[in-house]
Structure formats: C-alpha cells, structure tokens
Write a protein that holds these residues in place. Structure first.
Motif, mmCIF file in Angstrom:
data_model
loop_
_atom_site.group_PDB
_atom_site.id
_atom_site.type_symbol
_atom_site.label_atom_id
_atom_site.label_comp_id
_atom_site.label_asym_id
_atom_site.label_seq_id
_atom_site.Cartn_x
_atom_site.Cartn_y
_atom_site.Cartn_z
ATOM 1 N N CYS A 61 47.368 40.359 47.717
ATOM 2 C CA CYS A 61 46.339 41.039 46.956
ATOM 3 C C CYS A 61 45.015 40.969 47.708
ATOM 4 O O CYS A 61 44.550 39.884 48.052
ATOM 5 N N CYS A 64 42.330 38.948 45.299
ATOM 6 C CA CYS A 64 42.378 37.521 44.981
ATOM 7 C C CYS A 64 43.287 36.724 45.914
ATOM 8 O O CYS A 64 43.505 35.536 45.692
ATOM 9 N N THR A 66 46.442 36.643 46.337
ATOM 10 C CA THR A 66 47.751 36.206 45.866
ATOM 11 C C THR A 66 48.848 36.832 46.715
ATOM 12 O O THR A 66 48.793 38.020 47.029
ATOM 13 N N CYS A 87 48.840 43.541 41.146
ATOM 14 C CA CYS A 87 48.749 42.084 41.135
ATOM 15 C C CYS A 87 48.721 41.589 39.687
ATOM 16 O O CYS A 87 47.910 42.030 38.886
ATOM 17 N N CYS A 90 45.294 39.310 38.926
ATOM 18 C CA CYS A 90 43.964 39.872 38.687
ATOM 19 C C CYS A 90 43.993 41.352 38.298
ATOM 20 O O CYS A 90 42.960 41.928 37.977
ATOM 21 N N ASN A 92 44.581 43.910 40.172
ATOM 22 C CA ASN A 92 44.209 44.810 41.256
ATOM 23 C C ASN A 92 45.433 45.586 41.769
ATOM 24 O O ASN A 92 46.539 45.079 41.790
HETATM 25 ZN ZN LIG Z 1 44.984 39.872 42.667
#
Ligand SMILES: [Zn+2]
Length: 106
Positions: A61, A64, A66, A87, A90, A92
């Motif tokens: 991501c 964030c 991830t 994601c 978050c 996104n």
């Molecule tokens: Zn994220």
C-alpha cells in the motif's frame, strides 16, 4: 569507475529490497503487520536513495506500507487489464498491471 560503483550499489540495494519484501510477506502471513510495514518503509527508503522504482513488482500500500496479501490485508479485483487492490488497513486503492509484466508502451 564512478558509474560502475553506482551500478554495484543499485544491485546491492535491489537485493536488500527483495529480502525486505520477502520478510514483509512472511511477517504479514504471521500477522505481524506493524513490523512488516516497517520493513516496507525501509525498502522504499533504500529504493529512493539509489533511485530504484520498486512499485512495479512489489505489491504494497502506497499510503500505509502494508504488504498486500490477498484476503488478509487487501481485496483484489480486476479492471481493464489492471489489478485494483484495496488496502484493508487504510482503504487506499492501488492499481497494478495485471498478467505479463511488460516494459514500456501500453
Ligand atoms: Zn493502506
């Protein structure tokens, strides 16, 4: 000489980045997402320093950091030849080329 060193530096950096992503994947599978994010952010920083783009092959991501592990940390859907990844941490949305990785022209 200078150029050769720079190529070598990039090669080393790429190896380190790949290792970090492998570890991030493992950690994510083990549920250690916080630690995994730290590895990804480190990998991104290394990539930036030596000017390597890591986004094309590595799925994470952008917002964030991830690691994108389908069903665990993200939802995947296909749209117009692209993989759209949401994601779950978050919310996104990231897009990745789907299927054969082609360089240049689309
Ligand atoms: Zn994220």
């Amino acid at each position: 000489m200078y150029r050769r060193e720079s190529i070598e530096a990039k090669r080393i950096a790429r190896d380190r980045i790949e290792n970090l992503f492998e570890m991030a994947e493992k950690l994510t599978k083990e549920g250690e997402t916080d630690l995994s994010r730290r590895y990804i952010s480190l990998a991104r920083r290394i990539g930036m320093k030596v000017d390597i783009s890591i986004g094309h092959r590595m799925e994470y991501c952008r917002k964030c950091n991830t690691y994108m592990l389908p069903t665990r940390t993200c939802r995947v859907r296909l749209s117009r030849g692209r993989k759209v990844i949401v994601c779950l941490a978050c919310g996104n949305t990231s897009r990745f080329p789907y299927g054969k990785s082609r360089k240049g022209g689309d």
